[in-house]
Design a protein around this motif. Structure first.
Motif, PDB file in Angstrom:
ATOM      1  N   GLN A 261      24.173  95.986 -19.703  1.00 17.29           N
ATOM      2  CA  GLN A 261      25.362  95.175 -19.168  1.00 17.29           C
ATOM      3  C   GLN A 261      26.844  95.941 -18.786  1.00 17.29           C
ATOM      4  OE1 GLN A 261      25.013  93.063 -22.736  1.00 17.29           O
ATOM      5  NE2 GLN A 261      24.236  91.138 -21.594  1.00 17.29           N
ATOM      6  N   LYS A 262      27.072  96.975 -19.627  1.00 13.30           N
ATOM      7  CA  LYS A 262      28.250  97.661 -19.362  1.00 13.30           C
ATOM      8  C   LYS A 262      28.079  98.465 -17.981  1.00 13.30           C
ATOM      9  CE  LYS A 262      29.208 101.198 -21.797  1.00 13.30           C
ATOM     10  NZ  LYS A 262      29.452 101.904 -23.197  1.00 13.30           N
ATOM     11  N   TYR A 263      26.999  99.035 -18.032  1.00  9.57           N
ATOM     12  CA  TYR A 263      26.498  99.991 -16.878  1.00  9.57           C
ATOM     13  C   TYR A 263      26.553  99.179 -15.584  1.00  9.57           C
ATOM     14  CZ  TYR A 263      25.092 103.711 -20.377  1.00  9.57           C
ATOM     15  OH  TYR A 263      25.271 104.480 -21.338  1.00  9.57           O
ATOM     16  N   GLN A 264      25.919  98.105 -15.637  1.00  6.89           N
ATOM     17  CA  GLN A 264      25.761  97.171 -14.474  1.00  6.89           C
ATOM     18  C   GLN A 264      27.067  96.563 -13.798  1.00  6.89           C
ATOM     19  OE1 GLN A 264      22.459  94.397 -15.780  1.00  6.89           O
ATOM     20  NE2 GLN A 264      21.165  95.686 -14.636  1.00  6.89           N
ATOM     21  N   ALA A 265      28.059  96.313 -14.732  1.00  9.37           N
ATOM     22  CA  ALA A 265      29.410  95.768 -14.476  1.00  9.37           C
ATOM     23  C   ALA A 265      30.106  96.851 -14.047  1.00  9.37           C
ATOM     24  CB  ALA A 265      30.012  95.333 -15.810  1.00  9.37           C
ATOM     25  N   GLU A 266      30.136  98.091 -14.423  1.00 11.00           N
ATOM     26  CA  GLU A 266      30.754  99.297 -13.740  1.00 11.00           C
ATOM     27  C   GLU A 266      30.167  99.345 -12.267  1.00 11.00           C
ATOM     28  OE1 GLU A 266      30.812 102.411 -16.356  1.00 11.00           O
ATOM     29  OE2 GLU A 266      31.872 101.475 -17.988  1.00 11.00           O
ATOM     30  N   GLU A 267      28.783  99.446 -12.190  1.00 11.36           N
ATOM     31  CA  GLU A 267      28.282  99.671 -10.908  1.00 11.36           C
ATOM     32  C   GLU A 267      28.662  98.593  -9.854  1.00 11.36           C
ATOM     33  OE1 GLU A 267      23.669 100.603  -9.246  1.00 11.36           O
ATOM     34  OE2 GLU A 267      23.841  99.100 -10.727  1.00 11.36           O
ATOM     35  N   LEU A 268      28.667  97.300 -10.308  1.00  8.11           N
ATOM     36  CA  LEU A 268      29.271  96.236  -9.483  1.00  8.11           C
ATOM     37  C   LEU A 268      30.630  96.365  -9.032  1.00  8.11           C
ATOM     38  CD1 LEU A 268      27.593  93.236 -11.234  1.00  8.11           C
ATOM     39  CD2 LEU A 268      26.975  94.146  -9.040  1.00  8.11           C
ATOM     40  N   CYS A 269      31.669  96.781  -9.883  1.00  9.01           N
ATOM     41  CA  CYS A 269      33.111  97.297  -9.578  1.00  9.01           C
ATOM     42  C   CYS A 269      33.102  98.688  -8.707  1.00  9.01           C
ATOM     43  CB  CYS A 269      33.542  97.357 -10.822  1.00  9.01           C
ATOM     44  SG  CYS A 269      33.809  95.848 -11.561  1.00  9.01           S
ATOM     45  N   GLY A 270      31.831  99.109  -8.432  1.00 11.01           N
ATOM     46  CA  GLY A 270      31.857 100.474  -7.625  1.00 11.01           C
ATOM     47  C   GLY A 270      32.703 101.710  -8.558  1.00 11.01           C
ATOM     48  N   GLU A 271      32.578 101.491  -9.894  1.00 15.64           N
ATOM     49  CA  GLU A 271      33.238 102.587 -10.866  1.00 15.64           C
ATOM     50  C   GLU A 271      32.148 103.492 -11.446  1.00 15.64           C
ATOM     51  OE1 GLU A 271      35.159 100.499 -13.669  1.00 15.64           O
ATOM     52  OE2 GLU A 271      36.755  99.650 -12.316  1.00 15.64           O
ATOM     53  N   LEU A 272      30.873 103.496 -11.065  1.00 15.17           N
ATOM     54  CA  LEU A 272      29.872 104.323 -11.590  1.00 15.17           C
ATOM     55  C   LEU A 272      28.838 105.012 -10.635  1.00 15.17           C
ATOM     56  CD1 LEU A 272      28.512 104.974 -14.638  1.00 15.17           C
ATOM     57  CD2 LEU A 272      27.080 102.972 -14.089  1.00 15.17           C
ATOM     58  N   ASP A 273      28.986 106.302 -10.495  1.00 15.30           N
ATOM     59  CA  ASP A 273      27.758 106.939  -9.628  1.00 15.30           C
ATOM     60  C   ASP A 273      26.694 107.114 -10.534  1.00 15.30           C
ATOM     61  OD1 ASP A 273      28.435 109.393 -11.055  1.00 15.30           O
ATOM     62  OD2 ASP A 273      30.506 109.610  -9.729  1.00 15.30           O
ATOM     63  N   GLU A 274      25.544 107.792  -9.708  1.00 17.28           N
ATOM     64  CA  GLU A 274      24.495 108.053 -10.203  1.00 17.28           C
ATOM     65  C   GLU A 274      24.569 109.096 -11.463  1.00 17.28           C
ATOM     66  OE1 GLU A 274      20.024 109.604  -9.267  1.00 17.28           O
ATOM     67  OE2 GLU A 274      21.051 108.550  -7.503  1.00 17.28           O
ATOM     68  N   GLU A 275      25.261 110.339 -11.058  1.00 17.49           N
ATOM     69  CA  GLU A 275      25.318 111.362 -12.008  1.00 17.49           C
ATOM     70  C   GLU A 275      25.983 111.217 -13.145  1.00 17.49           C
ATOM     71  OE1 GLU A 275      24.661 114.527 -14.008  1.00 17.49           O
ATOM     72  OE2 GLU A 275      23.532 114.147 -12.030  1.00 17.49           O
ATOM     73  N   SER A 276      27.066 110.261 -13.166  1.00 20.90           N
ATOM     74  CA  SER A 276      27.750 109.937 -14.230  1.00 20.90           C
ATOM     75  C   SER A 276      26.842 108.934 -15.220  1.00 20.90           C
ATOM     76  CB  SER A 276      29.123 108.971 -13.919  1.00 20.90           C
ATOM     77  OG  SER A 276      29.684 108.375 -14.844  1.00 20.90           O
ATOM     78  N   LEU A 277      26.119 108.028 -14.496  1.00 21.52           N
ATOM     79  CA  LEU A 277      25.180 107.157 -15.209  1.00 21.52           C
ATOM     80  C   LEU A 277      24.004 108.036 -16.063  1.00 21.52           C
ATOM     81  CD1 LEU A 277      24.089 104.528 -16.390  1.00 21.52           C
ATOM     82  CD2 LEU A 277      23.030 104.257 -14.066  1.00 21.52           C
ATOM     83  N   ARG A 278      23.559 109.002 -15.330  1.00 22.94           N
ATOM     84  CA  ARG A 278      22.584 109.717 -16.035  1.00 22.94           C
ATOM     85  C   ARG A 278      23.167 110.696 -17.245  1.00 22.94           C
ATOM     86  NH1 ARG A 278      17.555 110.382 -13.544  1.00 22.94           N
ATOM     87  NH2 ARG A 278      17.547 109.546 -11.279  1.00 22.94           N
ATOM     88  N   ALA A 279      24.330 111.229 -16.962  1.00 22.31           N
ATOM     89  CA  ALA A 279      24.892 111.855 -17.960  1.00 22.31           C
ATOM     90  C   ALA A 279      25.070 111.199 -19.316  1.00 22.31           C
ATOM     91  CB  ALA A 279      26.286 112.681 -17.444  1.00 22.31           C
ATOM     92  N   ARG A 280      25.846 109.902 -19.039  1.00 16.52           N
ATOM     93  CA  ARG A 280      25.917 109.163 -20.142  1.00 16.52           C
ATOM     94  C   ARG A 280      24.560 108.682 -20.990  1.00 16.52           C
ATOM     95  NH1 ARG A 280      30.220 105.015 -17.675  1.00 16.52           N
ATOM     96  NH2 ARG A 280      29.779 103.843 -19.576  1.00 16.52           N
ATOM     97  N   VAL A 281      23.594 108.348 -20.185  1.00 15.45           N
ATOM     98  CA  VAL A 281      22.223 108.168 -20.560  1.00 15.45           C
ATOM     99  C   VAL A 281      21.801 109.347 -21.709  1.00 15.45           C
ATOM    100  CG1 VAL A 281      19.782 107.447 -20.137  1.00 15.45           C
ATOM    101  CG2 VAL A 281      21.713 106.189 -18.926  1.00 15.45           C
ATOM    102  N   ARG A 282      21.749 110.431 -20.935  1.00 15.53           N
ATOM    103  CA  ARG A 282      21.362 111.756 -21.511  1.00 15.53           C
ATOM    104  C   ARG A 282      22.075 111.802 -23.076  1.00 15.53           C
ATOM    105  NH1 ARG A 282      21.692 113.946 -16.394  1.00 15.53           N
ATOM    106  NH2 ARG A 282      23.463 114.953 -17.126  1.00 15.53           N
ATOM    107  N   GLU A 283      23.418 111.503 -22.889  1.00 20.28           N
ATOM    108  CA  GLU A 283      24.327 111.800 -24.279  1.00 20.28           C
ATOM    109  C   GLU A 283      23.760 110.866 -25.209  1.00 20.28           C
ATOM    110  OE1 GLU A 283      28.873 111.836 -25.583  1.00 20.28           O
ATOM    111  OE2 GLU A 283      28.519 111.279 -23.495  1.00 20.28           O
ATOM    112  N   THR A 284      23.671 109.569 -24.862  1.00 19.43           N
ATOM    113  CA  THR A 284      23.044 108.471 -25.765  1.00 19.43           C
ATOM    114  C   THR A 284      21.872 108.722 -26.294  1.00 19.43           C
ATOM    115  OG1 THR A 284      24.729 106.791 -24.448  1.00 19.43           O
ATOM    116  CG2 THR A 284      22.861 106.179 -26.075  1.00 19.43           C
TER     117      THR A 284
END
Length: 324
Positions: A261-284
């Motif tokens: 939900q957090k990731y999708q909200a950021e994406e809808l606001c234009g605040e999340l690019d693919e590499e940032s998302l992948r990096a956060r998923v990897r860290e988690t």
């Protein structure tokens, strides 16, 4: 290891060579042959008389609390609540409706959702606010209702396991919001925990693994799951999964939903690019997967961010899971 072997190892708290994925499991989310819930696509009335409605925006049904509650005062439950007659149900229609003979049991672990645990059934009958109040004002009556309900629920469990023959039962009872539990941990321990213990023990006696589905931020009570004998917990990564795994060790398996939900909200606001998302998923993933007994649940909604998250999780699972 085969995909099925990985999933079974997960539920049995054993190491695997890579992440267990959906390739090794079949989940029957909405058994339709009996009416503890009405049809998923339409809503309707369940067999306790509760009216449900379908909400297209989330592709789900929920009790329609615009209707008057069936039970207004918990002290009246003995006169008002009618437990369905399980022997009167036409169980011969299970194959016709749910097609269980088509499940690939040779290659898949068969997990079956078992909806509406004690708290969920209480608030479905009373409405949410009244149910929460009853936990505080009339705990003895709530306990008496829970005892009667779980006696009936376990007879239903016995029927379901006899006829469907699942490997894993997904017992469903949500206890929290995204911020905290609906009620105090002490209330959970006094009124709900003993009921879950009954379900876990009977499920294990029948030779079936027990997967506790409970959404929300409920980390205050998750360590108790080991004492209860729960094999796995389906929860959310809004909880501190690494902290909890450090407490429970290899005694509890974790299936957790990424914070989509957090990731999708950021994406809808234009605040999340693919590499940032992948990096956060990897860290988690790296933090949560350490020590095995971990399987990210794939996500309920579609979209680009979901596809990226799944791809990154699977990549991590194949390359680093065995070393976590």
């Amino acid at each position: 290891m085969t995909p099925k072997e990985r999933v079974m190892a997960f539920f049995q708290h054993k190491p695997t060579d890579e992440l267990p994925t959906d390739d090794g499991i079949f989940v029957l989310f909405n058994p339709e042959a009996y009416r503890e819930r009405p049809p998923h696509e339409t809503g309707g009335t369940d067999w306790f008389g509760v009216t449900w409605k379908y909400e297209a925006s989330v592709d789900a049904i929920a009790p329609d609390h615009s209707q008057d509650p069936i039970l207004e005062d918990i002290c009246d439950w003995r006169d008002v609540v009618k437990f369905p007659d399980l022997d009167a149900w036409d169980w011969s229609r299970v194959e016709e409706i749910d097609h269980i003979s088509e499940i690939d049991r040779e290659n898949k672990v068969f997990e079956m959702m078992f909806v509406n645990g004690p708290f969920e059934r209480l608030h479905m009958l009373m409405g949410f606010e009244n149910a929460l109040c009853a936990l505080i004002t009339d705990p003895e009556e709530v306990e008496a209702f829970f005892d009667a309900f779980m006696e009936w629920k376990i007879r239903l469990m016995e029927k379901v396991i006899e006829i469907y023959k699942p490997d894993v039962l997904m017992f469903h009872d949500d206890w929290g919001t995204q911020n905290n539990m609906f009620f105090s941990p002490d209330i959970w321990r006094s009124l709900i925990k003993p009921q879950i213990k009954k379900a876990v023990d009977r499920c294990h006696e029948l030779g079936v693994l027990f997967d506790m589905h409970s959404c929300g931020k409920i980390e205050a009570v998750v360590p108790d799951f080991v004492e209860l004998g729960i094999d796995a917990w389906q929860g959310m990564e809004i909880n501190d999964i690494p902290k909890l795994k450090a407490i429970t060790g290899d005694k509890l398996a974790y299936q957790t939903t990424p914070d989509y939900q957090k990731y999708q909200a950021e994406e809808l606001c234009g605040e999340l690019d693919e590499e940032s998302l992948r990096a956060r998923v990897r860290e988690t993933f790296y933090a949560a997967a350490k020590g095995y007994c971990y399987r990210p649940m794939f996500l309920p909604f579609g979209g680009r961010s979901k596809d990226i998250m799944i791809d990154e999780i699977l990549t991590c699972g194949k390359t680093v899971y065995k070393d976590c």
